[in-house]
Design a protein around this motif. Sequence first.
Motif, PDB file in Angstrom:
ATOM      1  N   GLY A  26      -3.430  -1.644   5.734  1.00  0.00           N
ATOM      2  CA  GLY A  26      -2.803  -1.859   4.437  1.00  0.00           C
ATOM      3  C   GLY A  26      -1.294  -1.935   4.540  1.00  0.00           C
ATOM      4  O   GLY A  26      -0.668  -2.843   3.992  1.00  0.00           O
ATOM      5  N   LEU A  27      -0.708  -0.989   5.259  1.00  0.00           N
ATOM      6  CA  LEU A  27       0.753  -0.934   5.299  1.00  0.00           C
ATOM      7  C   LEU A  27       1.342  -2.091   6.097  1.00  0.00           C
ATOM      8  O   LEU A  27       2.293  -2.738   5.652  1.00  0.00           O
ATOM      9  CB  LEU A  27       1.204   0.409   5.880  1.00  0.00           C
ATOM     10  N   VAL A  74       2.800  -6.283  -5.387  1.00  0.00           N
ATOM     11  CA  VAL A  74       2.922  -5.747  -4.027  1.00  0.00           C
ATOM     12  C   VAL A  74       2.019  -4.525  -3.866  1.00  0.00           C
ATOM     13  O   VAL A  74       1.299  -4.381  -2.865  1.00  0.00           O
ATOM     14  CB  VAL A  74       4.388  -5.386  -3.706  1.00  0.00           C
ATOM     15  N   LEU A  75       2.034  -3.661  -4.875  1.00  0.00           N
ATOM     16  CA  LEU A  75       1.175  -2.481  -4.801  1.00  0.00           C
ATOM     17  C   LEU A  75      -0.302  -2.885  -4.782  1.00  0.00           C
ATOM     18  O   LEU A  75      -1.121  -2.260  -4.100  1.00  0.00           O
ATOM     19  CB  LEU A  75       1.449  -1.543  -5.980  1.00  0.00           C
ATOM     20  N   ALA A  76      -0.634  -3.951  -5.542  1.00  0.00           N
ATOM     21  CA  ALA A  76      -2.014  -4.418  -5.532  1.00  0.00           C
ATOM     22  C   ALA A  76      -2.395  -4.903  -4.133  1.00  0.00           C
ATOM     23  O   ALA A  76      -3.503  -4.643  -3.655  1.00  0.00           O
ATOM     24  CB  ALA A  76      -2.204  -5.537  -6.558  1.00  0.00           C
ATOM     25  N   GLY A  96      -1.820   7.784  -0.869  1.00  0.00           N
ATOM     26  CA  GLY A  96      -0.907   8.055   0.229  1.00  0.00           C
ATOM     27  C   GLY A  96      -0.115   6.816   0.602  1.00  0.00           C
ATOM     28  O   GLY A  96       1.100   6.876   0.817  1.00  0.00           O
ATOM     29  N   GLY A  97      -0.800   5.676   0.647  1.00  0.00           N
ATOM     30  CA  GLY A  97      -0.138   4.421   0.963  1.00  0.00           C
ATOM     31  C   GLY A  97       0.938   4.090  -0.062  1.00  0.00           C
ATOM     32  O   GLY A  97       2.063   3.706   0.280  1.00  0.00           O
ATOM     33  N   TRP A 144       6.540   3.907  -1.782  1.00  0.00           N
ATOM     34  CA  TRP A 144       7.571   4.348  -2.727  1.00  0.00           C
ATOM     35  C   TRP A 144       8.782   4.888  -1.959  1.00  0.00           C
ATOM     36  O   TRP A 144       9.925   4.577  -2.272  1.00  0.00           O
ATOM     37  CB  TRP A 144       6.973   5.407  -3.640  1.00  0.00           C
ATOM     38  N   MET A 145       8.501   5.690  -0.918  1.00  0.00           N
ATOM     39  CA  MET A 145       9.609   6.238  -0.112  1.00  0.00           C
ATOM     40  C   MET A 145      10.333   5.114   0.616  1.00  0.00           C
ATOM     41  O   MET A 145      11.562   5.103   0.704  1.00  0.00           O
ATOM     42  CB  MET A 145       9.079   7.272   0.872  1.00  0.00           C
ATOM     43  N   LEU A 146       9.546   4.165   1.112  1.00  0.00           N
ATOM     44  CA  LEU A 146      10.143   3.023   1.802  1.00  0.00           C
ATOM     45  C   LEU A 146      11.064   2.255   0.856  1.00  0.00           C
ATOM     46  O   LEU A 146      12.195   1.891   1.220  1.00  0.00           O
ATOM     47  CB  LEU A 146       9.027   2.118   2.310  1.00  0.00           C
TER      48      LEU A 146
END
Lengths: 560, 221
Positions: A65-66, A208-210, A265-266, A271-273
Amino acid sequence: MLRLFPPLAVVLLVGPVLAGLAGTLLPAFDYLPVLGHRAAGLQAWTQLLELPGLRTSVWLSLSTGLVTTILSVLLVVLLCAAWHGTRAFAAMEAWLAPLLSVPHVTVALGLAFLISPSGWIMRCLSPWLTGFSQPPDWRIIQDANGLSLMFGLIAKEAPFLLLMTLAALGQADGERGSVVARTFGYRPMIGWLKAVFPRVYPQIRLPVLAVLAYGVSVVDVAMVLAPTTPAPLAVRVVKMANDSDLNLRFIASAGAMLQCALVLGGVLFWWMLERTVRWWGNRWITTGWRGGRESIPRWIASVAGATLGLAVIFGLLAMAVWSVATHWRFPAAIPAGLTSANWKLHASGVTDAVWNTLSLAVCTTAFSLILSVGVLEFEAATGRRTALSKVGLLYVPLVLPQVAFLFGAQVLLALSRLDGEWIALAWLHLVFVFPYVFLALADAYRAWDERYRRTGLCLGASPLRVLLRIKLPMLLRPIAAAGAVGFAVSVGQYLPTLFAGAGRFPTLTTEAVALSAGGDLRSVGIYAMLQMALPLAAFALALAAPAWCFRHRRGMHVIR
Amino acid sequence: MNPAALELQQVTIELGARTLIAGLSLIVEPGQVVTLMGESGVGKSSLLAWMCGTMPEAFRASGRVLHGATDLSLLPPEDRRLGILFQDDLLFPHLSVGQNLAFALPAALRSRAERRTKVEGALDEAGLSGYADRDPATLSGGQRARVAVMRVLLSEPRALLLDEPFSKLDHATRQRFRQFVFDHLREARLPTLLVTHDPEDALAAAGMTLELPSVGSPQVH
C-alpha cells in the motif's frame, strides 16, 4: 419529494457499511449465535496471531500500500510538473478515461501475460537473446516481495491520481500560477512544485488516501500478482471467510479487524509523511531557489509514464491474441494460427457472465444516477450541502477495507436469507458505484447556470418540466460520463460479487480471477477481453450519444 | 392576459444583518417602464429574483407583488408569469431557435400548426424569418438577444422584468436593441421594471426613475 433523496442515499450507502462492520466485529470476539458461539472472548485473536507467516502477510500488505501510493503520487507530481500545459500532456489526457475504465484485475492479468517467465516479453527475446527454449524458472510475477503486485497497482492508480490532479488543476487555476512563477525566473518544474502543487494537493488528498487504503487491502489484483506463501493479509482473510471449515470464520473476522488496523496505520503513516513534507516544503519554497537543468527529471517522468502505459496496453493486447490463438509454443513470438474456436467453446459460460455483469452494472448505474441527481437537486433547491458532500461520507466505502465490512455483510445476509439474492448483490455494488457516480457528476451539476432555471420558470414551465426539458438535457454530457464511470466500477467489482452472490451470479470479473488460477490462458484471455470491452463500450457510448444528439448545437460542445 | 398594473407593496429584503431594500413601494402602469438605478450589490437582482419567486434561501423578504388584484407573492414561480431578461440571452443551447420559442408558448395553444405559425410570426417580427431550425449558437449577439425577447413575449407574461439586459451588447447594437424592447413592451401593454446602473438606459426608458440607496449596509465604502 426531493427531501427524501439525501437520507435515502445515506442509508443505502452507510447502512451496509455499518451493519457489515458490526457483523465482522462480533464474530471477531467469538460471538456468532448461529454457530452456537455466544461467549465473547479473544480466542479468535490468539488463533489469528498463531497463523503461520502472519507477520510476512502484514508486512506485505503495508509495504504494498505505502510503496504503491508513494510511487504513484511521485510519478503524478513529476509528470504534471514536467509536462503540464504542453500539447503532449493534452494528448495524454484524452487517453486517461478509457485507460481508467479497464478494471484492475484486467490490467493485472494483462501484466501477468506480458512479464511472466513464459510471457510475451520473454517470448520476443527468446531464444535469440536469452538462449531459453523453455520458460526460465523465475518468480517474476507473484514474487516474494510483491514487486509485480506494486507494479500492477501503480499502473492503475497513477492514472487515477493523474485524472484527479487534472480536475484539481482546473479549479486551482494551475496554468496561471505556473506562468507567474516562471515570470519570477523559476524553472518550469520547480515553479510548478512551489507555486501550484501546494494548492492542488489538498484537493487530491482523499483520492490519495483511497489509493493507499486500496493498496493495503486489495484482494483481486493480489490474487493474480501477489505471492501466495504467504499471501497479503486481505487475501488470506477472504480465503478463510469462504472456507468450508466454519471455525475459520472467527479467525477471518479477527483478520478483517486487523486489516482495518493496517489501513489506519497506513493512513497514520501517510499523515506523518504529509506533515514532514509540508514542514520541509514550506522552508524550501521560501529559499528562492529557482531550479537548474530539468532534462533528467523530465526524462525520468516520460520514461516511467510511457513504460506503465505501454505495459498496460501490450498486456491487454497479449490477452487479446491469446484469446484467439491456436498453438503457441514457448519461444515463438506469435501463435501458429488464429481461430475463433476458443470463443465458441466458451460461448455459453461467457453469455451468462456477460448477462450477470451487464444487468448489475446497468441497474446500479441507473439507480446511482437517479439518486445523485436527486441529492444534487435537493442541494440546488436549498442551497445547502448535504452530509454526503460535506463530511466525506462518500469516501467511507472507498477508504474502509472491503473485507472488513463485506464479510460482516455476508454474515448478515445469510442470517436474513438474502445471500445469493440479486437485489442484495446489486445493493453491495451500489455502495461502491454510487460514490463514484456522485463525485463524477457533482462538479458539472453544480456549475450549471441557475439562471436557466429561473428563465424556464418565468416562462411558465413547472420545476419538473425545467428539470426534464432544460437542465438534464443540458447536462447530458456529464451525466453520460458519470454513468460510464459507474458502469466501469460495477464491472470491476470482485469482492462484493464473491461475498453476496453466493456463487449464483458469476460475473466476468469473478470468472476471470477464478480462471487465472487454472492457467488456461485462452479462457482467461476471453473473459479479460470482455471485461475490458464492456466499460470501453460504455465510455464510447457516453462520448458518442451526446455528441450525436447535439451534433447541430454548437453551444453544447464547449460544456464539459 | 389583460393589461393591469404591476405593484410592489412595502418590499423589504434582508441578507443576514444587512437590509438591502427597505419598504419599497411602487406602481408600474401597463406599457410603462420604471427604472431602478443603483450600484451593484444594493439588491437589485435580489429584488427581481424575489419577485419571480426564485430568491435563494439565505435572503429574507417581506412585502407583496400584485398584478392588478392578483397577489403574485402567493403563487409558485411558474404561475407568476413574470417574464425576465438577463444580461445574457440564456437561450437553451440544446434546443433550436424555434424550439426555444415553442418552449415558452403556453401549452393551452394545442394545434401544432398554430404553434408553428406563432413561432414564425415572432421570428418575422424580430427580423429573423426562417431562423426556426437554426442553432442558437450560430446567431450574432444582437440576434440572440432579440430571440430572447420574443421568447419572453410568447410566454404571455403579466409583466416584464429587465435585469441589465443591454449591458453586454456593443454600443450600436445596444441602442437598436433597446428600441426593439421598448417598442414591443409598449405594444403588448406590459408593465416593465428595468434594473440598471447605466443612466443612458434610464433616459431611453422615458419613465419614472428610482435611485436605490445603499441602506443599512454597515460596510459602505
